[in-house]
Design a protein around this motif. Structure first.
Motif, mmCIF file in Angstrom:
data_model
loop_
_atom_site.group_PDB
_atom_site.id
_atom_site.type_symbol
_atom_site.label_atom_id
_atom_site.label_comp_id
_atom_site.label_asym_id
_atom_site.label_seq_id
_atom_site.Cartn_x
_atom_site.Cartn_y
_atom_site.Cartn_z
ATOM 1 N N LEU A 1 2.758 5.796 -3.216
ATOM 2 C CA LEU A 1 3.259 7.082 -2.735
ATOM 3 C C LEU A 1 4.603 7.439 -3.373
ATOM 4 O O LEU A 1 5.086 8.549 -3.237
ATOM 5 C CB LEU A 1 3.404 7.059 -1.206
ATOM 6 C CG LEU A 1 2.106 6.887 -0.412
ATOM 7 C CD1 LEU A 1 2.405 6.847 1.088
ATOM 8 C CD2 LEU A 1 1.138 8.034 -0.724
ATOM 9 N N ASP A 2 5.200 6.481 -4.064
ATOM 10 C CA ASP A 2 6.477 6.729 -4.742
ATOM 11 C C ASP A 2 7.529 7.317 -3.785
ATOM 12 O O ASP A 2 8.187 8.313 -4.079
ATOM 13 C CB ASP A 2 6.274 7.659 -5.960
ATOM 14 C CG ASP A 2 7.505 7.659 -6.867
ATOM 15 O OD1 ASP A 2 8.172 6.616 -6.996
ATOM 16 O OD2 ASP A 2 7.814 8.737 -7.438
ATOM 17 N N ALA A 3 7.682 6.662 -2.639
ATOM 18 C CA ALA A 3 8.715 7.070 -1.674
ATOM 19 C C ALA A 3 10.097 6.938 -2.344
ATOM 20 O O ALA A 3 10.235 6.257 -3.360
ATOM 21 C CB ALA A 3 8.616 6.188 -0.423
ATOM 22 N N THR B 1 11.416 3.729 -3.919
ATOM 23 C CA THR B 1 10.542 2.977 -4.814
ATOM 24 C C THR B 1 11.172 2.865 -6.207
ATOM 25 O O THR B 1 11.707 3.829 -6.738
ATOM 26 C CB THR B 1 9.181 3.699 -4.927
ATOM 27 O OG1 THR B 1 8.691 3.933 -3.608
ATOM 28 C CG2 THR B 1 8.190 2.870 -5.727
ATOM 29 N N TYR C 1 0.826 -1.214 0.000
ATOM 30 C CA TYR C 1 0.000 0.000 0.000
ATOM 31 C C TYR C 1 0.861 1.266 0.000
ATOM 32 O O TYR C 1 0.353 2.361 -0.207
ATOM 33 C CB TYR C 1 -0.955 -0.002 1.197
ATOM 34 C CG TYR C 1 -0.259 -0.039 2.536
ATOM 35 C CD1 TYR C 1 0.227 1.133 3.112
ATOM 36 C CD2 TYR C 1 -0.062 -1.238 3.218
ATOM 37 C CE1 TYR C 1 0.886 1.112 4.331
ATOM 38 C CE2 TYR C 1 0.590 -1.271 4.437
ATOM 39 C CZ TYR C 1 1.067 -0.100 4.986
ATOM 40 O OH TYR C 1 1.727 -0.126 6.191
ATOM 41 N N HIS C 2 2.177 1.097 0.237
ATOM 42 C CA HIS C 2 3.063 2.261 0.278
ATOM 43 C C HIS C 2 3.589 2.596 -1.122
ATOM 44 O O HIS C 2 4.042 3.725 -1.364
ATOM 45 C CB HIS C 2 4.236 1.962 1.223
ATOM 46 C CG HIS C 2 4.983 3.178 1.717
ATOM 47 N ND1 HIS C 2 4.400 4.121 2.520
ATOM 48 C CD2 HIS C 2 6.252 3.603 1.526
ATOM 49 C CE1 HIS C 2 5.282 5.075 2.788
ATOM 50 N NE2 HIS C 2 6.415 4.787 2.197
#
Lengths: 517, 517
Positions: free
Chosen positions: B107-109, B112, B103-104
């Protein structure tokens, strides 16, 4: 002339004058062509991560692409991690990756691999030279792509395109599209939000918006408009130090970050992305702003961020004479003494930092205090790895020193991180670069110990210890540096560290200090 | 229990008992799970190329996969070059790559990236765990894919699949498909060709066909059937030495290779691919066999190569008592003396090689003579990097030593190649591995000087020199090794080299000899 010569000419015509290289057989014609171009500075890295990381550092300091030269798929693969950092930093970069002659590819020789497939995840643009006649359009497209908007481009050069004969021509300069005009609708919307919610608007600056001139404008907006200024947790480049406006860095830990941003109703992005948690943790949020926070973009990466800030200041009626709060003098603090600690190093480095230095910070957990103190240091440029990929520090410092030979580069480096691309020290020695590397030698992946606690493990056993600790044997950084031709010394007291730092700052580098903490 | 625990259990249930690791935050639950499994041997590499290269060496010596643990896309990227070598060696390997919680990802942290995209070019199989409930099927599929046929598999483990709760079960052993029956039609076709063209049939053996027992059968076929036995230029693993049949290695230079194969009318492949030129050169062929040569496959990778050779011997009426030519004693040659040369090193190492040693050869140009002499050495296993990707040697030796703790590992290493994954020396020191590393210190990329000549450049200038030579500064391999906790010494005479080698062979390793040539 051959295709390789022409490719060099396209690069040189566009002022791409540095090539960080780790060539192999399929690039020999390109190497021969470079050999005929003394105006191209060729810098060898003994590992490709050094090459791409140095190109990133070079790009951050010059806003211009360097070329890299990489050997087929595996050579590119070794450079990908620092291309990832560069992509996240939005650094212009032109990777030239040699490949087999086109007609050789169907034979699936041992080095054959899917270069496009490898390049795509870490490149903003990927192209392949179709043949000698395609050299100019392909190279010009790669150059253009590296700058509009700035990003990582990868150009695959088959050997037969490099060795194929072409008509001798003199390529001209590529005409780049001008920056798009400031989006005044966005400016007005942001101004309106600032007026509507004084004290509850945050603004995240990055890229060109984190340079001294733009920060000055942003600082006035902050002072007058009641706007709180932030930077992302990982900073590609920020001009910082006494006399400059210092944004608040959004903290890395999720709880601290959400606390920092909890009173923000509107978050304005200036060349930045909405801040998110670096990692997901069970039961913690991924987005860092409050649920009801409105996120607005003033201007995006590739747009004229400084002009957008100027327009916003105008719209808010803020005069260029408006004062803003900037650090003036180093805060009173006792001179550290006795056993060396990471905080003591931070204090010493920030105090002693020469004016106009470049700080490359890959010290991860160990240099957190440095950033806070650096607002009071002499004016300098500050850069970090931006993609979370470890091994960017030594190469970045190397590239920054090539870009700015008259400036002192200070590389704050963790021992764990430093080992990924330790080969970069050799390039610093060969090129006689003015870099002082400070290794925070805590002999552990300290950040991972913290993360183990975060996942609920408070007491670790043998297997985990063997994956998280770097002791047994301890790395001897003096030996490692000397082995690559870099002078080095060790400090485990504050006094000794200060003496070494004074000495390293007073002479041209490279020099490495192993700071045992 | 959580998904990470269950994944460990699936690995252990299938006798995957070694995990070469360089973990990061997203793998902390897996690290915590490994910490609860003391029966899993966790071996830390300070760089991911060490991790995957060690898994390759381990797999070559055990015919079983080790697990690796890598941190998201950039961590995988750093391991790709040695996965490329492993893929070309057809080594079983299970790479476990941690990723953000599912699910993270949107967010394109910063960390990623497209992990599937990165993994695919260097993996034979790529999968992603869909969630905690998918752990067993996904891990079992990865294990199965690593062995049927043997190859590199990459399993992506999102953090939420690792930390998610699962029912406590005890996974069983994966049932692997049996080897396919020997293709008798292929056997008869090959037998017919051998009878039809005595003296003009070549046979290329690799993989299981290059083990002592299979080579014995192949040797009898060669002796009786007038078949010439070859190996590919890059050898994944061959059992070699006195008493064993020694195939002719197809030379690396194209002209020498085509000359070697010019009288071959029929080339029979036993687990091998048709030999092709390593690189394309203008005006030289890519295929190495004559144009009218017929290429037949006796059996392919993943089939029972030894059984196919047995069937072929039967078909040709060759008895197990048939003699074959094998080296019996070391050829008379004067003991090298005076200034050290690469040939002198080859003679010394081949003469002094302890029985049952494992030789990992990444000396590129410098150890060419060793392979010829090794036919007369004590029986041993011989391995090279197989994908042409540099930086396989030190890691491969590391993994081989973990696989075979009772055997001496000799790593013939070029100075250029050694620097790519020099961090592997630290793992050798930490794990107290019995490896003798011999660095051929010629301070140049010698192979590239040769390739410059091949492309027609006979006199090189400053730019090329700076990309092909490793001098200025010279690498100090004693310092580098000591810096990572490995004892080391230097030799520039034959006498000193012999003394160091005797000493290194008489005590447990690791030890490094810098052989200045």
């Amino acid at each position: 002339m051959n295709g390789a010569d022409l490719l060099c000419d396209v690069l040189l015509a566009n002022d791409v004058t540095v090539c960080f290289a780790n060539p192999g057989t399929s690039e020999m014609h390109f190497v021969a062509a470079l050999d005929r171009k003394p105006e191209m500075r060729c810098v060898l890295g003994l590992f490709e991560g050094v090459v791409t990381g140095a190109a990133d550092g070079y790009a951050r300091m010059t806003d211009r692409p360097a070329a890299t030269l990489l050997h087929t798929g595996p050579g590119l693969a070794n450079g990908l991690a620092n291309m990832h950092n560069a992509r996240r930093a939005r650094s212009p970069m032109i990777n030239i990756v040699g490949d087999h002659a086109s007609y050789h590819l169907p034979l699936d020789a041992p080095l054959t691999s899917d270069i496009e497939g490898l390049a795509a995840p870490m490149s903003n643009w990927v192209g392949r030279v179709k043949g000698p006649a395609d050299i100019v359009p392909a190279a010009e497209a790669a150059f253009r792509a590296s700058l509009t908007p700035p990003g990582v481009t990868t150009l695959i050069l088959p050997a037969d395109a490099a060795w194929g004969e072409v008509d001798a021509i003199s390529p001209g300069k590529v005409k780049l599209a001008p920056l798009p005009a400031v989006d005044m609708a966005a400016v007005r919307k942001v101004a309106e939000a600032i007026r509507a919610a004084p004290g509850r608007v945050g603004m995240v600056v990055r890229g060109q918006a984190a340079r001294a001139d733009a920060l000055e404008i942003a600082g006035r907006i902050a002072a007058t408009g009641g706007v709180r200024l932030f930077s992302e947790v990982l900073i590609a480049r920020m001009q910082r130090g006494r006399g400059r406006f210092a944004p608040t860095r959004i903290p890395y830990p999720v709880d601290a970050a959400t606390t920092t941003l909890r009173d923000i109703d509107v978050l304005v992005l200036v060349g930045a992305k909405e801040p998110v948690a670096f990692f997901a943790y069970p039961g913690k949020p991924g987005r860092l702003v409050p649920d009801n926070c409105q996120v607005l973009s003033l201007a995006a990466h590739g747009e004229d961020l400084k002009a957008a800030l100027e327009a916003l200041a105008d719209e808010l009626g803020i005069k260029p004479t408006q004062q803003f709060t900037a650090a003036r003098a180093f805060p009173d603090a006792p001179t550290p003494s006795g056993r060396l600690t990471d905080d003591a190093i931070a204090v010493s480095v920030a105090r002693k930092l020469p004016a106009n230095a470049i700080v490359c910070d890959e010290a991860v957990t160990s240099a957190r205090r440095f950033f806070a103190l650096s607002a009071y240091a002499a004016p300098h440029d500050y850069m970090m790895g931006t993609g979370g990929s470890i091994g960017g520090g030594i190469p970045m410092a190397t590239g920054a020193a090539i870009a700015c030979p008259d400036r002192k580069v200070i590389n704050l480096e963790a021992d764990g991180s430093g080992m990924y691309t330790v080969q970069g020290l050799w390039t610093q020695a060969r090129e006689k670069l003015d870099v002082v590397t400070i290794v925070f030698s805590n002999r552990t992946y300290a950040i991972l110990h913290g993360e183990m606690t975060n996942v609920g493990v408070n007491s670790i056993g043998e297997n985990a210890r063997r994956m998280l600790d770097l002791d047994h044997p301890a790395l001897d950084w003096i030996a490692l540096a000397n082995g690559m031709g870099v002078e080095a010394a060790r400090a485990d007291t504050c006094e000794r560290f200060d003496a070494l730092l004074d000495s390293a700052l007073s002479r041209p580098g490279p020099f490495l200090i192993e700071a045992v903490i």
